[in-house]
Scaffold this motif. Structure first.
Motif, PDB file in Angstrom:
ATOM      1  N   SER A 121     118.724 -16.897  12.185  1.00  0.00           N
ATOM      2  CA  SER A 121     118.480 -15.297  12.569  1.00  0.00           C
ATOM      3  C   SER A 121     119.689 -14.601  12.547  1.00  0.00           C
ATOM      4  CB  SER A 121     117.561 -15.445  13.746  1.00  0.00           C
ATOM      5  OG  SER A 121     118.549 -15.972  14.669  1.00  0.00           O
ATOM      6  N   GLU A 122     119.644 -13.293  12.163  1.00  0.00           N
ATOM      7  CA  GLU A 122     120.703 -12.579  11.976  1.00  0.00           C
ATOM      8  C   GLU A 122     120.609 -11.288  13.212  1.00  0.00           C
ATOM      9  OE1 GLU A 122     120.865 -10.675   8.394  1.00  0.00           O
ATOM     10  OE2 GLU A 122     121.193 -12.708   7.136  1.00  0.00           O
ATOM     11  N   HIS A 123     121.728 -10.848  13.829  1.00  0.00           N
ATOM     12  CA  HIS A 123     121.677 -10.194  15.081  1.00  0.00           C
ATOM     13  C   HIS A 123     122.633  -8.784  14.661  1.00  0.00           C
ATOM     14  CE1 HIS A 123     119.892 -13.351  17.341  1.00  0.00           C
ATOM     15  NE2 HIS A 123     120.875 -14.242  16.704  1.00  0.00           N
ATOM     16  N   ARG A 124     122.661  -8.295  13.474  1.00  0.00           N
ATOM     17  CA  ARG A 124     123.499  -7.290  13.205  1.00  0.00           C
ATOM     18  C   ARG A 124     123.157  -5.821  14.062  1.00  0.00           C
ATOM     19  NH1 ARG A 124     123.099  -9.435   7.963  1.00  0.00           N
ATOM     20  NH2 ARG A 124     121.454  -7.989   7.456  1.00  0.00           N
ATOM     21  N   ASP A 125     121.965  -5.519  14.129  1.00  0.00           N
ATOM     22  CA  ASP A 125     121.573  -4.414  15.010  1.00  0.00           C
ATOM     23  C   ASP A 125     121.859  -4.742  16.201  1.00  0.00           C
ATOM     24  OD1 ASP A 125     120.732  -3.284  12.614  1.00  0.00           O
ATOM     25  OD2 ASP A 125     118.559  -3.782  12.866  1.00  0.00           O
ATOM     26  N   ASP A 126     121.748  -5.855  16.866  1.00  0.00           N
ATOM     27  CA  ASP A 126     121.936  -5.953  18.134  1.00  0.00           C
ATOM     28  C   ASP A 126     123.387  -5.800  18.581  1.00  0.00           C
ATOM     29  OD1 ASP A 126     121.170  -6.643  21.232  1.00  0.00           O
ATOM     30  OD2 ASP A 126     122.524  -8.404  20.746  1.00  0.00           O
ATOM     31  N   ASN A 127     124.437  -6.486  17.496  1.00  0.00           N
ATOM     32  CA  ASN A 127     125.896  -6.467  17.848  1.00  0.00           C
ATOM     33  C   ASN A 127     126.448  -4.928  17.605  1.00  0.00           C
ATOM     34  OD1 ASN A 127     126.270  -9.314  17.983  1.00  0.00           O
ATOM     35  ND2 ASN A 127     126.102  -9.554  15.726  1.00  0.00           N
ATOM     36  N   LEU A 128     125.389  -4.210  16.888  1.00  0.00           N
ATOM     37  CA  LEU A 128     126.261  -2.702  16.770  1.00  0.00           C
ATOM     38  C   LEU A 128     126.043  -2.076  18.140  1.00  0.00           C
ATOM     39  CD1 LEU A 128     124.818  -1.880  13.389  1.00  0.00           C
ATOM     40  CD2 LEU A 128     127.013  -2.045  14.000  1.00  0.00           C
ATOM     41  N   LYS A 129     124.983  -2.474  18.902  1.00  0.00           N
ATOM     42  CA  LYS A 129     124.999  -1.979  20.262  1.00  0.00           C
ATOM     43  C   LYS A 129     126.347  -1.903  21.150  1.00  0.00           C
ATOM     44  CE  LYS A 129     120.223  -2.501  20.458  1.00  0.00           C
ATOM     45  NZ  LYS A 129     118.884  -3.028  21.119  1.00  0.00           N
ATOM     46  N   VAL A 130     127.195  -2.618  20.631  1.00  0.00           N
ATOM     47  CA  VAL A 130     128.518  -3.045  21.429  1.00  0.00           C
ATOM     48  C   VAL A 130     129.346  -1.819  21.521  1.00  0.00           C
ATOM     49  CG1 VAL A 130     130.787  -4.073  21.354  1.00  0.00           C
ATOM     50  CG2 VAL A 130     128.810  -5.588  20.946  1.00  0.00           C
ATOM     51  N   PHE A 131     129.282  -0.895  20.468  1.00  0.00           N
ATOM     52  CA  PHE A 131     129.810   0.262  20.428  1.00  0.00           C
ATOM     53  C   PHE A 131     129.148   1.513  20.989  1.00  0.00           C
ATOM     54  CE2 PHE A 131     130.809  -2.477  16.688  1.00  0.00           C
ATOM     55  CZ  PHE A 131     132.121  -2.676  16.991  1.00  0.00           C
ATOM     56  N   SER A 132     127.984   1.426  21.548  1.00  0.00           N
ATOM     57  CA  SER A 132     127.315   2.235  22.219  1.00  0.00           C
ATOM     58  C   SER A 132     127.362   2.650  23.712  1.00  0.00           C
ATOM     59  CB  SER A 132     125.591   1.866  21.849  1.00  0.00           C
ATOM     60  OG  SER A 132     125.314   1.019  22.826  1.00  0.00           O
ATOM     61  N   PHE A 133     128.261   1.806  24.215  1.00  0.00           N
ATOM     62  CA  PHE A 133     128.423   1.944  25.815  1.00  0.00           C
ATOM     63  C   PHE A 133     129.976   1.457  26.075  1.00  0.00           C
ATOM     64  CE2 PHE A 133     127.665  -2.431  25.358  1.00  0.00           C
ATOM     65  CZ  PHE A 133     128.223  -2.989  26.408  1.00  0.00           C
ATOM     66  N   ALA A 134     130.317   1.875  27.292  1.00  0.00           N
ATOM     67  CA  ALA A 134     131.555   1.287  27.724  1.00  0.00           C
ATOM     68  C   ALA A 134     131.556   0.879  29.328  1.00  0.00           C
ATOM     69  CB  ALA A 134     132.717   2.582  27.785  1.00  0.00           C
ATOM     70  N   LEU A 135     132.165  -0.145  29.648  1.00  0.00           N
ATOM     71  CA  LEU A 135     132.102  -0.626  31.084  1.00  0.00           C
ATOM     72  C   LEU A 135     132.810   0.243  32.017  1.00  0.00           C
ATOM     73  CD1 LEU A 135     132.659  -4.524  30.244  1.00  0.00           C
ATOM     74  CD2 LEU A 135     130.696  -3.244  30.471  1.00  0.00           C
ATOM     75  N   ASP A 136     132.166   0.439  32.982  1.00  0.00           N
ATOM     76  CA  ASP A 136     132.989   1.443  34.082  1.00  0.00           C
ATOM     77  C   ASP A 136     133.402   0.463  35.100  1.00  0.00           C
ATOM     78  OD1 ASP A 136     130.882   0.766  35.639  1.00  0.00           O
ATOM     79  OD2 ASP A 136     129.667   2.717  35.226  1.00  0.00           O
ATOM     80  N   GLY A 137     134.073   1.156  36.449  1.00  0.00           N
ATOM     81  CA  GLY A 137     134.685   0.484  37.344  1.00  0.00           C
ATOM     82  C   GLY A 137     133.527  -0.599  38.011  1.00  0.00           C
ATOM     83  N   ALA A 138     132.378   0.060  38.280  1.00  0.00           N
ATOM     84  CA  ALA A 138     131.349  -0.861  38.941  1.00  0.00           C
ATOM     85  C   ALA A 138     131.036  -1.928  38.192  1.00  0.00           C
ATOM     86  CB  ALA A 138     130.183  -0.157  39.392  1.00  0.00           C
ATOM     87  N   ASP A 139     131.065  -1.891  36.921  1.00  0.00           N
ATOM     88  CA  ASP A 139     130.770  -3.119  36.010  1.00  0.00           C
ATOM     89  C   ASP A 139     131.862  -3.993  36.200  1.00  0.00           C
ATOM     90  OD1 ASP A 139     128.345  -1.786  35.211  1.00  0.00           O
ATOM     91  OD2 ASP A 139     129.595  -0.672  33.256  1.00  0.00           O
ATOM     92  N   HIS A 140     133.119  -3.577  36.063  1.00  0.00           N
ATOM     93  CA  HIS A 140     134.082  -4.644  36.196  1.00  0.00           C
ATOM     94  C   HIS A 140     134.332  -5.228  37.729  1.00  0.00           C
ATOM     95  CE1 HIS A 140     136.304  -4.137  32.304  1.00  0.00           C
ATOM     96  NE2 HIS A 140     135.850  -2.724  32.499  1.00  0.00           N
ATOM     97  N   ALA A 141     133.832  -4.592  38.777  1.00  0.00           N
ATOM     98  CA  ALA A 141     133.725  -5.337  40.039  1.00  0.00           C
ATOM     99  C   ALA A 141     132.582  -6.150  40.093  1.00  0.00           C
ATOM    100  CB  ALA A 141     133.388  -4.049  40.931  1.00  0.00           C
ATOM    101  N   ARG A 142     131.630  -5.938  39.612  1.00  0.00           N
ATOM    102  CA  ARG A 142     130.594  -6.946  39.376  1.00  0.00           C
ATOM    103  C   ARG A 142     130.988  -8.327  38.704  1.00  0.00           C
ATOM    104  NH1 ARG A 142     127.935 -10.306  40.458  1.00  0.00           N
ATOM    105  NH2 ARG A 142     125.707 -10.465  40.270  1.00  0.00           N
ATOM    106  N   LEU A 143     131.655  -7.925  37.749  1.00  0.00           N
ATOM    107  CA  LEU A 143     131.976  -9.076  36.984  1.00  0.00           C
ATOM    108  C   LEU A 143     133.294  -9.877  37.736  1.00  0.00           C
ATOM    109  CD1 LEU A 143     132.187  -7.731  33.130  1.00  0.00           C
ATOM    110  CD2 LEU A 143     130.717  -9.541  33.983  1.00  0.00           C
TER     111      LEU A 143
END
Length: 487
Positions: free
Chosen positions: A288-310
């Motif tokens: 199976s291919e995941h091209r469409d899902d991989n493109l979502k990588v460019f649809s958002f950015a991680l914010d401070g809360a995201d980095h704190a959770r990680l």
């Protein structure tokens, strides 16, 4: 307009997708079956290229990957064709310009091109200094036009810096980098900021483990493929399945906030590091291919809360030991087999130990430097359980000074040479009990001390550092060592 992958320019001449299609799975598919049908496999790659995933990464040992890519490139002659990045991973041994030329020519022939866009070099042990010969020969072939740009793969920060200091025009380093393996964010990223070298991140999804599929799932008892076998070892080393599930849960929470998958979060985290040019994702030729899902990588950015959770999840894990690439060079080997058996037969000793005539139980080793013959000394001598290593400089081959003017890079080279001397006589760096450092300029103590600390930080031998009046030629530092071999 349909979303396409972001792009970046590498070294001012190579325009690539920030999501590179990795072809390592070709070897996995072919290991228990016949080689893939080339044109059919090229069709699959063509579909990736049409969607903007037009940069492909492969290696000499990825089964028929180079041949498949060659079929693809033949369909797109001229400018604007897909980009082919491959690797040359020779076994340790003699490294002459002819050996390098043959290795490069094989890549050209298999790809069906006149110039490799980016040729990446891997070397199994830095104790064998022929890796510098290989890179200098590759530099000459770049001048001839057979290589577009030169990169390396699985180089730690110290040896990447050494290569740059010795005049190698490197543009990239391909290393493991993920939410599980965060080593590249340390010294290597700092060096990239100083030098302009960019990173290609592989293992970003840990062989597929960093995905929604594994969230809340029990630990697998058996793993059928090489890729997941390898990354399961990374997970175990980083703290085990429970710690890994904590990372998955954090990524899942972040993913829900942004309406993306765990894999998207994992990839985005890597791509947001300044040093990273691109992340390498598996190109599924028969699955199976995941091209469409991989493109979502460019649809958002991680914010401070995201980095704190990680960061909260990271705190429950253990760092992967060592620096990038150590998983291929020292225990614990984080490879599919847990050692190098599926990569190499053996790694021969750099120096040959010989018995000293008339001195039973005494061994000596020589590096071949002209100075050993002129001054009448050995690189190292073993007497009983003691190994004494002569003052060692960054002399490559007979008489070339490596990295002139750079004491830190010279120290890295010297310590590799000392390690090779010890191994030839049955010892290792862990047996070292004393080192003495002679430095031309005491003001340059810090890069030398840091290079010494990278190797001896856990061993902690007795040490003396002194400034000397002068060293011959362009040598900035000289080091001697004493070891006592246990057992």
């Amino acid at each position: 307009m349909k979303t396409r992958p972001e792009r970046t320019r590498l070294a001012g001449s190579l325009d690539i997708s920030r999501l590179v299609c990795g072809l390592w799975q070709v070897a996995d598919i072919e290991k228990d079956a016949a080689p893939l049908e080339l044109d059919g496999a090229a069709d699959a790659l063509d579909a990736y290229a049409a969607a903007g995933f037009d940069t492909f990464d492969m290696a000499d040992h990825y089964g028929s990957a180079e041949l498949i890519a060659g079929r693809l490139l033949a369909r797109h002659p001229g400018q604007g064709r897909p980009v082919a990045m491959t690797k040359w991973c020779p076994e340790p041994g003699p490294m002459t310009p002819d050996v390098v030329r043959r290795g490069v020519q094989e890549r050209l022939d298999r790809l069906g091109v006149e110039r490799v866009d980016l040729l990446q070099f891997h070397w199994w042990t830095f104790e064998r200094p022929a890796w510098l010969d290989a890179l200098h020969a590759m530099t000459e072939l770049r001048r001839e036009g057979l290589i577009g740009e030169i990169g390396v793969t699985n180089f730690d920060a110290a040896h990447l810096e050494l290569a740059l200091a010795d005049g190698i025009p490197l543009v990239s380093n391909q290393v493991s980098f993920s939410l599980v393996d965060r080593r590249a964010a340390g010294e290597l990223a700092a060096l990239c900021r100083r030098s302009g070298v960019r990173l290609f991140a592989y293992g970003t999804l840990c062989g597929g483990f960093l995905s929604d599929r594994w969230l809340g799932r029990p630990e697998p008892e058996t793993i059928p493929d090489w890729s997941r076998s390898k990354y399961k070892r990374f997970i175990d080393t980083a703290g085990g399945w429970d710690a890994f599930q904590a990372i998955l849960r954090a990524a899942a929470e972040i993913g829900r906030r942004h309406a993306v998958s765990i894999s998207n979060v994992a990839t985005r985290w890597v791509l947001e590091h300044e040093a990273v040019a691109a992340a390498i994702i598996g190109a599924r030729i028969t699955e199976s291919e995941h091209r469409d899902d991989n493109l979502k990588v460019f649809s958002f950015a991680l914010d401070g809360a995201d980095h704190a959770r990680l960061a909260e999840a990271f705190a429950a894990t253990r760092p992967i030991p060592g620096d990038c690439g150590d998983e291929y060079r020292r225990p614990p080997f984080l490879t599919a087999s847990g050692d190098l058996s599926h990569h190499l037969g053996s790694i021969p000793s750099v120096f040959k130990a010989v018995e000293v005539p008339g001195r039973p139980g005494r061994l000596r080793a020589s590096s071949g430097s002209i100075w050993e013959g002129i001054a009448g000394y050995s690189r190292a001598v073993r007497v009983g359980d003691r190994i004494l290593v002569s003052g060692t400089t960054a002399t490559h081959g007979a008489d070339r000074c490596v990295a002139p003017g750079d004491p830190g890079a010279q120290t890295t080279y010297i310590l590799d040479k000392i390690a090779a001397s010890l191994h030839a006589l049955g010892g290792g760096m862990e047996d070292v009990v004393r080192t003495r450092i002679y430095l031309r300029d005491a003001a340059k103590w810090e890069p030398v001390s840091r290079a010494h600390g990278r190797v001896f930080g856990d061993i902690l031998p007795a040490n003396t550092l002194v400034e000397v009046g002068a060293l011959i030629g362009d040598y900035e530092v000289e080091i001697e060592a004493e070891a006592v071999v246990a057992g």
